[in-house]
Structure formats: structure tokens, C-alpha cells
Design a protein around this motif. Structure first.
Motif, PDB file in Angstrom:
ATOM      1  N   ARG A   1      -8.931  -8.016   1.369  1.00 40.72           N
ATOM      2  CA  ARG A   1      -7.988  -8.615   0.419  1.00 40.72           C
ATOM      3  C   ARG A   1      -6.977  -7.567  -0.065  1.00 40.72           C
ATOM      4  O   ARG A   1      -5.805  -7.853  -0.246  1.00 40.72           O
ATOM      5  CB  ARG A   1      -8.734  -9.210  -0.784  1.00 40.72           C
ATOM      6  N   TYR A   2      -7.451  -6.343  -0.277  1.00 34.95           N
ATOM      7  CA  TYR A   2      -6.520  -5.266  -0.649  1.00 34.95           C
ATOM      8  C   TYR A   2      -5.550  -4.967   0.500  1.00 34.95           C
ATOM      9  O   TYR A   2      -4.362  -4.746   0.286  1.00 34.95           O
ATOM     10  CB  TYR A   2      -7.287  -3.982  -0.967  1.00 34.95           C
ATOM     11  N   VAL A   3      -6.087  -4.922   1.725  1.00 39.54           N
ATOM     12  CA  VAL A   3      -5.222  -4.631   2.876  1.00 39.54           C
ATOM     13  C   VAL A   3      -4.128  -5.699   2.974  1.00 39.54           C
ATOM     14  O   VAL A   3      -2.949  -5.381   3.183  1.00 39.54           O
ATOM     15  CB  VAL A   3      -6.047  -4.567   4.187  1.00 39.54           C
ATOM     16  N   ALA A   4      -4.510  -6.955   2.819  1.00 38.15           N
ATOM     17  CA  ALA A   4      -3.513  -8.035   2.869  1.00 38.15           C
ATOM     18  C   ALA A   4      -2.474  -7.847   1.771  1.00 38.15           C
ATOM     19  O   ALA A   4      -1.262  -7.966   2.005  1.00 38.15           O
ATOM     20  CB  ALA A   4      -4.198  -9.392   2.736  1.00 38.15           C
ATOM     21  N   GLY A   5      -2.951  -7.526   0.564  1.00 37.58           N
ATOM     22  CA  GLY A   5      -2.024  -7.329  -0.549  1.00 37.58           C
ATOM     23  C   GLY A   5      -1.071  -6.175  -0.295  1.00 37.58           C
ATOM     24  O   GLY A   5       0.131  -6.267  -0.545  1.00 37.58           O
ATOM     25  N   ALA A   6      -1.599  -5.093   0.256  1.00 32.81           N
ATOM     26  CA  ALA A   6      -0.770  -3.914   0.535  1.00 32.81           C
ATOM     27  C   ALA A   6       0.209  -4.198   1.667  1.00 32.81           C
ATOM     28  O   ALA A   6       1.286  -3.609   1.735  1.00 32.81           O
ATOM     29  CB  ALA A   6      -1.667  -2.726   0.895  1.00 32.81           C
ATOM     30  N   SER A   7      -0.166  -5.105   2.565  1.00 29.40           N
ATOM     31  CA  SER A   7       0.672  -5.413   3.724  1.00 29.40           C
ATOM     32  C   SER A   7       1.705  -6.492   3.419  1.00 29.40           C
ATOM     33  O   SER A   7       2.493  -6.854   4.303  1.00 29.40           O
ATOM     34  CB  SER A   7      -0.207  -5.903   4.887  1.00 29.40           C
ATOM     35  N   GLY A   8       1.658  -7.059   2.241  1.00 21.10           N
ATOM     36  CA  GLY A   8       2.584  -8.130   1.912  1.00 21.10           C
ATOM     37  C   GLY A   8       2.256  -9.433   2.623  1.00 21.10           C
ATOM     38  O   GLY A   8       3.114 -10.288   2.804  1.00 21.10           O
ATOM     39  N   LEU A   9       0.984  -9.599   3.012  1.00 20.86           N
ATOM     40  CA  LEU A   9       0.544 -10.835   3.651  1.00 20.86           C
ATOM     41  C   LEU A   9      -0.264 -11.656   2.661  1.00 20.86           C
ATOM     42  O   LEU A   9      -0.897 -11.099   1.765  1.00 20.86           O
ATOM     43  CB  LEU A   9      -0.315 -10.513   4.882  1.00 20.86           C
ATOM     44  N   VAL A  36     -10.761   2.423  -1.043  1.00 19.93           N
ATOM     45  CA  VAL A  36      -9.571   1.598  -0.837  1.00 19.93           C
ATOM     46  C   VAL A  36      -8.449   1.999  -1.798  1.00 19.93           C
ATOM     47  O   VAL A  36      -7.604   1.182  -2.137  1.00 19.93           O
ATOM     48  CB  VAL A  36      -9.899   0.102  -1.018  1.00 19.93           C
ATOM     49  N   GLN A  37      -8.451   3.268  -2.230  1.00 22.53           N
ATOM     50  CA  GLN A  37      -7.444   3.678  -3.216  1.00 22.53           C
ATOM     51  C   GLN A  37      -6.024   3.443  -2.720  1.00 22.53           C
ATOM     52  O   GLN A  37      -5.174   2.951  -3.460  1.00 22.53           O
ATOM     53  CB  GLN A  37      -7.605   5.169  -3.569  1.00 22.53           C
ATOM     54  N   LYS A  38      -5.768   3.807  -1.477  1.00 24.27           N
ATOM     55  CA  LYS A  38      -4.410   3.672  -0.954  1.00 24.27           C
ATOM     56  C   LYS A  38      -3.983   2.203  -0.957  1.00 24.27           C
ATOM     57  O   LYS A  38      -2.898   1.870  -1.445  1.00 24.27           O
ATOM     58  CB  LYS A  38      -4.345   4.229   0.485  1.00 24.27           C
ATOM     59  N   GLU A  39      -4.856   1.336  -0.445  1.00 23.72           N
ATOM     60  CA  GLU A  39      -4.518  -0.084  -0.384  1.00 23.72           C
ATOM     61  C   GLU A  39      -4.335  -0.652  -1.788  1.00 23.72           C
ATOM     62  O   GLU A  39      -3.442  -1.467  -2.032  1.00 23.72           O
ATOM     63  CB  GLU A  39      -5.607  -0.858   0.360  1.00 23.72           C
ATOM     64  N   ALA A  40      -5.194  -0.237  -2.717  1.00 26.61           N
ATOM     65  CA  ALA A  40      -5.098  -0.761  -4.084  1.00 26.61           C
ATOM     66  C   ALA A  40      -3.758  -0.373  -4.711  1.00 26.61           C
ATOM     67  O   ALA A  40      -3.079  -1.198  -5.337  1.00 26.61           O
ATOM     68  CB  ALA A  40      -6.265  -0.257  -4.933  1.00 26.61           C
ATOM     69  N   VAL A  41      -3.368   0.876  -4.522  1.00 29.94           N
ATOM     70  CA  VAL A  41      -2.092   1.337  -5.101  1.00 29.94           C
ATOM     71  C   VAL A  41      -0.911   0.619  -4.448  1.00 29.94           C
ATOM     72  O   VAL A  41       0.015   0.159  -5.125  1.00 29.94           O
ATOM     73  CB  VAL A  41      -1.968   2.873  -4.963  1.00 29.94           C
ATOM     74  N   LEU A  42      -0.956   0.490  -3.116  1.00 28.02           N
ATOM     75  CA  LEU A  42       0.164  -0.157  -2.431  1.00 28.02           C
ATOM     76  C   LEU A  42       0.235  -1.654  -2.749  1.00 28.02           C
ATOM     77  O   LEU A  42       1.311  -2.244  -2.705  1.00 28.02           O
ATOM     78  CB  LEU A  42       0.055   0.046  -0.910  1.00 28.02           C
ATOM     79  N   ALA A  43      -0.915  -2.265  -3.056  1.00 25.91           N
ATOM     80  CA  ALA A  43      -0.926  -3.703  -3.333  1.00 25.91           C
ATOM     81  C   ALA A  43      -0.471  -4.017  -4.758  1.00 25.91           C
ATOM     82  O   ALA A  43      -0.089  -5.150  -5.052  1.00 25.91           O
ATOM     83  CB  ALA A  43      -2.336  -4.266  -3.113  1.00 25.91           C
ATOM     84  N   ALA A  44      -0.524  -3.012  -5.638  1.00 32.52           N
ATOM     85  CA  ALA A  44      -0.320  -3.280  -7.069  1.00 32.52           C
ATOM     86  C   ALA A  44       1.158  -3.193  -7.462  1.00 32.52           C
ATOM     87  O   ALA A  44       1.945  -2.472  -6.853  1.00 32.52           O
ATOM     88  CB  ALA A  44      -1.132  -2.279  -7.891  1.00 32.52           C
ATOM     89  N   GLU A  45       1.470  -3.905  -8.501  1.00 35.66           N
ATOM     90  CA  GLU A  45       2.819  -3.850  -9.079  1.00 35.66           C
ATOM     91  C   GLU A  45       3.091  -2.472  -9.693  1.00 35.66           C
ATOM     92  O   GLU A  45       4.159  -1.900  -9.520  1.00 35.66           O
ATOM     93  CB  GLU A  45       2.907  -4.949 -10.150  1.00 35.66           C
ATOM     94  N   ARG A  46       2.116  -1.965 -10.448  1.00 38.66           N
ATOM     95  CA  ARG A  46       2.248  -0.659 -11.100  1.00 38.66           C
ATOM     96  C   ARG A  46       0.989   0.151 -10.796  1.00 38.66           C
ATOM     97  O   ARG A  46      -0.046  -0.440 -10.470  1.00 38.66           O
ATOM     98  CB  ARG A  46       2.355  -0.827 -12.628  1.00 38.66           C
TER      99      ARG A  46
END
Lengths: 276, 255
Positions: A110-118, A183-193
């Protein structure tokens, strides 16, 4: 570009009542100092997201900051239950806690999807389990367009705020973490802030095998917080404080002991780790 | 190290070997032991009859199939952060031995909650990796306290799926589903029955069949002759006692 601020400022600027907040870090680099600052600033109605909620979320839940938890495993590693978490679910103390439960792989994807804009990720898991029967809005069966196999779609996670702890940042706000990364990288990339607390700010980052780098432009705020992942560990800086995890058990079992802990260890302290 | 003077195997040591046997014949796959006795079992298997097995150190390292030159201790041969573990799960190259707060006659497992999921009487740890593990690759279970509270007619929440739920999914979704064995402090069980319900495979030395039946919350299939779980060899005992667990922490998992 990331702004380098104090931890108190970072939390005041990034975390708002009602936000969805993901604090990640797996086994080590768990952002405790930032979690404590969220309690200290008395944020309310948060939806907390984390693959493996441990003491950090037990503390936030017990302190009354949390309305809902999105997770796949909640425990005190090697010790047992999270008693503040259980008290909230079983007895609505200090308030009711809504749960959204996923598998580990479901959360990571779910984080990967969020970080990928999917909008969603696909897995084979969940089929046949109780999770499918509970009608959670974030899980749906999906038919593979190529083979016809029925798989599971899990919706993307896009938190309002991601909070992680890292070993170092440079003075431009580029962040580097290494060791067991989650999943720190994915969490940061998926988040607004995002807020990244670091052991130290250094002039330059030198390469480390297997390290994860978050470029400054992916991060909102960097705050120096030496010791900021204690009692978990920061590889290269300090070891895990296993005794603390054991000592947490009786504190968390008892509401009064927990209140005393809050008063002395959280509200009784100024923000001690995030000096400018 | 071995030979005369060595005391007979303890129950914990019999359980270590029974857990090791779960991975026999698996080849080069990732063993995922949860709990100390399964971890000792996986390591014992790797050091004896299953040298191709990949064994995690419980964090992000892979242990080499050899002992450290200094005696006890381990040699790390690889780096396997959990990001890679998910890939191995999805590819099916893994066999885990998980715990269970409840396990039913079809092998459905619960580690999430007791009571209704939406309003649980007891909130447990959460589904963890069980939904993905149980449908992508073989799983086995380790139950250190065989009782009617754990072995129940029906789980309150299915986290890892058993044979009835896998059958309901049908092909092709269920093609990788397998519940291999259940090792408890009393017996070894499996699902080799026409209805894929639980069967008594062997009782541990000295355990009466009746004790197993009395501690199980549903009818078990019992063969006419119930075998006895194999005892550790002298070499296996020496490995367990001198190398893998010299502090005998295994005994505390069965208190």
C-alpha cells in the motif's frame, strides 16, 4: 527542499489534529522522540499508520492522541502485548480505537502504491481470510485481466504526514539511513508532508553499503534529535535498550502507572532531544 | 560431546527435532521459524539433512550452513531485508512455521483477536504475514501449549487459511496452499485425510493418545497404530546442546 528546524517546530508545522500520520522504522530507527513530541503537543483524533506498532504507538494511543490505527502487527517485541492498545480496543480507554487491519505485505505494498502515485496494489494474499469478510474499504477482490485469477487489491496509503528517524542528514537536508531499513522511503514519498529526525547533521554524506538516501526535495522538515530512536537502536550510534521494552510492560498494564509515566517522562520534560 | 554419559532427550529437544523434520525435502527455500524451538529446528535441519535451506537470523541476515570456528555462534552468509522476504513469499520459495492463538481442524489460524473482530473480547497481535503466507507457500504451526483453548472447532478470525477455505477459493487461487504439519508439546499432526481435516501423525515419547484427544477441541483422525515421534540422534542432541542452544533457553518455551 527540506527545512532544518527543531523537532518541536517540525511537529507544530507538520502534524495537525485529525491527520493521518505514518511513523515508520523497522526494528531500529523507530522515531520515538518525534512520537513523544506529538504527545507533548497534544494532537488529537489522529489516524496512525504503521506496519508494526510497538511501544511508540502504545504511548500515543494511551495518551489519547489516536482515533484509528492502521496496522498489521501490534506487540511489544519479545515481551508480549501492547496493553494501552489492548485497553483502547477492549475497553475504549482513554477513548475508542477503530482498527484497520492488514497483512505485512499488504501494508508494504500500500505504501509502494502511494509512493508510485497508483491507486492500489495487487496481492495474492487475503483471499479466504477474515479480512475479506470484514468489509474494510481498503481491501477488494480483483480479477486479473490476463489470467482471470481472482486476486486482492489494497488501496494506496497516502498519509498526511510521514515521520521517520535516520542516522544523518547533510546541511542541505539530504537524508541517509542504513542497516535494517523498512518502508521509510515509501512512507515519505507517499506522504503529503514529512519529518525526518536524525542523529546528527553533518557537512557531507559519505557512501554506506545498502543505505537509503532521501533527497532533500522529498522531505519537508529535518530535525536533529540525537538518541531520537531510543529505546530502539540506531546502527552505528547506539544499541537497543532491551531492558526498556521489559520495563514498559508493567507501566503499560496499569492506567495510573501510565499516567505517571506521561507526566514525568513526556509532559514533565521540555523537548529535550530536538534542540536547534 | 556425544556418547555415554549424555542424558536422554528432553521434551523440548524432541520438539526441536520434530520442527526440523517439517523442512525435510524443501530444498533451497527460505525457512521462516517463529519462536525459539522452530528456530532451533530450522537451524538443526540446515546443519544436518537440509543443507540448502536458507535460514534467517530473525532480522535481516541469512545464516550460513556451518558453525562458527569458535564453537557456538553463527556465520552470516547473506543479507535479506524484509523487502526481499516479500518477494520470496510471492514467489512461493518459503516455508514458515508460525504460532497460533487458535487453530481449527481444517488448519485455519487466528492471531488477530478473540471474539468478534469488530468488537473483540481480547485484541491479539494482528494478522501479521499470515494472509499472504498461507496462500503463497507451505506453512506449518508450532503450538507450545496444546489445549482446547488453542485447538478449537472454529477460529474466531481466519488469518492464515486452512483447507476448507482454500477449497472454497478453488483453482487457481488455492494452488500454492499447503498446511504441512502442526508440532505441539504433545504430538505432531497433519492434514493427510480425505476431508483435509487434522490427523494425529505421532505422539511424543511417553504421551498417551488419550491425552492428545482430551486436549483437542475437535475430533482428530487417529490411525490404528499411532507412531511415536522420532527421538533426536546423539549427533543432533550434541548440536542442540553444545552449539545451537548451550544456555538451554529451549526449555523455557515449554514452561
Amino acid at each position: 527542499m527540506a527545512e532544518i528546524v527543531s523537532l518541536a517546530e517540525a511537529v507544530a508545522l507538520a502534524v495537525r489534529d485529525g491527520d493521518t500520520v505514518a511513523m515508520e522504522g523497522f526494528t531500529h530507527l523507530i522515531p520515538f522522540a518525534a512520537g513523544h513530541e506529538v504527545i507533548r503537543q497534544r494532537r488529537r483524533d489522529l489516524t496512525l499508520v504503521r506496519m508494526t506498532p510497538d511501544l511508540i504507538y502504545d504511548q500515543l494511543i494511551g495518551a489519547g492522541c489516536v482515533r484509528k490505527l492502521v496496522f498489521s502487527w501490534g506487540g511489544n517485541p519479545g515481551v508480549g502485548s501492547l496493553h494501552r492498545f489492548r485497553d483502547a480496543v477492549e475497553h475504549s480507554w482513554p477513548g475508542p480505537l477503530e482498527l484497520e487491519e492488514h497483512s505485512h505485505a499488504g501494508m508494504a505494498n500500500r505504501y509502494v502504491a502511494g509512493a508510485s502515485g497508483l491507486p492500489f496494489a495487487v496481492l495474492r494474499g487475503y483471499a479466504g481470510t477474515g479480512l475479506m469478510a470484514e468489509g474494510m474499504a481498503s481491501v477488494r477482490p480483483i480479477t486479473c485481466p490476463f489470467t482471470g485469477e481472482i486476486l486482492t487489491a489494497v488501496s494506496a496509503l497516502n498519509p498526511d504526514v510521514a515521520i521517520v528517524h535516520a542516522q544523518r542528514a547533510d546541511t542541505s537536508g539530504n537524508v541517509q539511513l542504513w542497516g535494517i531499513t523498512g518502508v521509510q522511503k515509501e512512507a515519505v514519498l507517499a506522504a503529503e508532508r514529512s519529518i525526518v529526525t536524525v542523529e546528527e547533521v553533518v557537512p557531507h554524506l559519505d557512501p554506506r553499503p545498502g543505505s537509503v538516501v532521501l533527497p532533500s526535495w522529498t522531505v519537508s522538515y529535518v530535525a536533529e534529535a540525537a538518541g531520537g530512536s531510543r529505546p530502539s537502536y540506531a546502527l552505528g550510534y547506539y544499541e537497543r535498550d532491551n531492558d526498556y521494552y521489559v520495563a514498559w510492560d508493567p507501566i503499560a498494564r496499569d492506567r495510573d502507572a501510565f499516567r505517571r509515566w506521561l507526566d514525568t517522562e513526556i509532559f514533565g520534560m521540555a523537548e529535550t532531544m530536538g534542540g536547534r | 560431546m556425544t556418547g555415554p554419559g549424555m542424558t536422554g532427550p528432553t521434551l523440548a529437544e524432541i520438539c526441536v527435532v520434530a520442527c526440523a523434520e517439517a523442512w525435510r525435502g524443501d530444498g533451497a527455500i527460505l525457512a521462516g521459524p517463529m519462536g525459539l524451538i522452530p528456530a532451533l529446528g530450522a537451524r538443526l535441519a540446515q546443519l544436518t539433512f537440509a543443507p540448502d535451506l536458507l535460514v534467517s537470523d530473525g532480522e535481516a541476515g541469512l545464516l550460513a550452513p556451518l558453525l562458527a570456528p569458535s564453537g557456538s555462534g553463527t556465520v552470516t552468509e547473506g543479507w535479506l531485508p524484509y523487502r526481499s522476504v516479500f518477494t520470496m513469499v510471492a514467489a512461493g520459495r518459503r516455508h514458515v512455521m508460525m504460532g497460533a492463538s487458535q487453530l481449527d481442524r481444517f488448519g485455519n489460524q487466528n492471531i488477530s483477536c478473540i471474539g468478534d473482530w469488530a468488537r473483540p473480547k481480547a485484541q491479539l497481535l494482528g494478522v501479521r504475514g499470515a494472509p499472504g503466507n498461507s496462500i503463497n507457500h507451505p506453512v506449518s504451526y508450532w503450538l507450545p501449549r496444546h489445549s482446547r483453548r488453542v485447538l478449537v472447532e472454529r477460529v474466531d478470525m481466519a488469518c492464515g487459511i486452512g483447507y476448507d477455505r482454500a477449497a472454497a477459493l478453488g483453482a487457481p487461487g488455492n494452488r500454492f496452499h499447503e498446511v504441512r504439519v502442526v508440532v505441539t508439546n504433545l504430538a505432531v499432526l497433519d492434514f493427510r485425510t480425505p476431508a483435509r481435516t487434522m490427523r494425529l501423525r505421532s505422539v511424543h515419547p511417553g504421551v498417551p493418545v488419550g491425552d492428545v484427544l482430551a486436549a483437542t477441541g475437535f475430533p482428530l483422525t487417529v490411525p490404528d497404530e499411532v507412531p511415536v515421534t522420532r527421538r533426536p540422534s546423539a549427533g543432533e542432541l550434541a548440536l542442540i546442546r553444545d552449539q545451537l542452544d548451550p544456555a538451554a533457553r529451549r526449555e523455557r518455551e515449554l514452561r
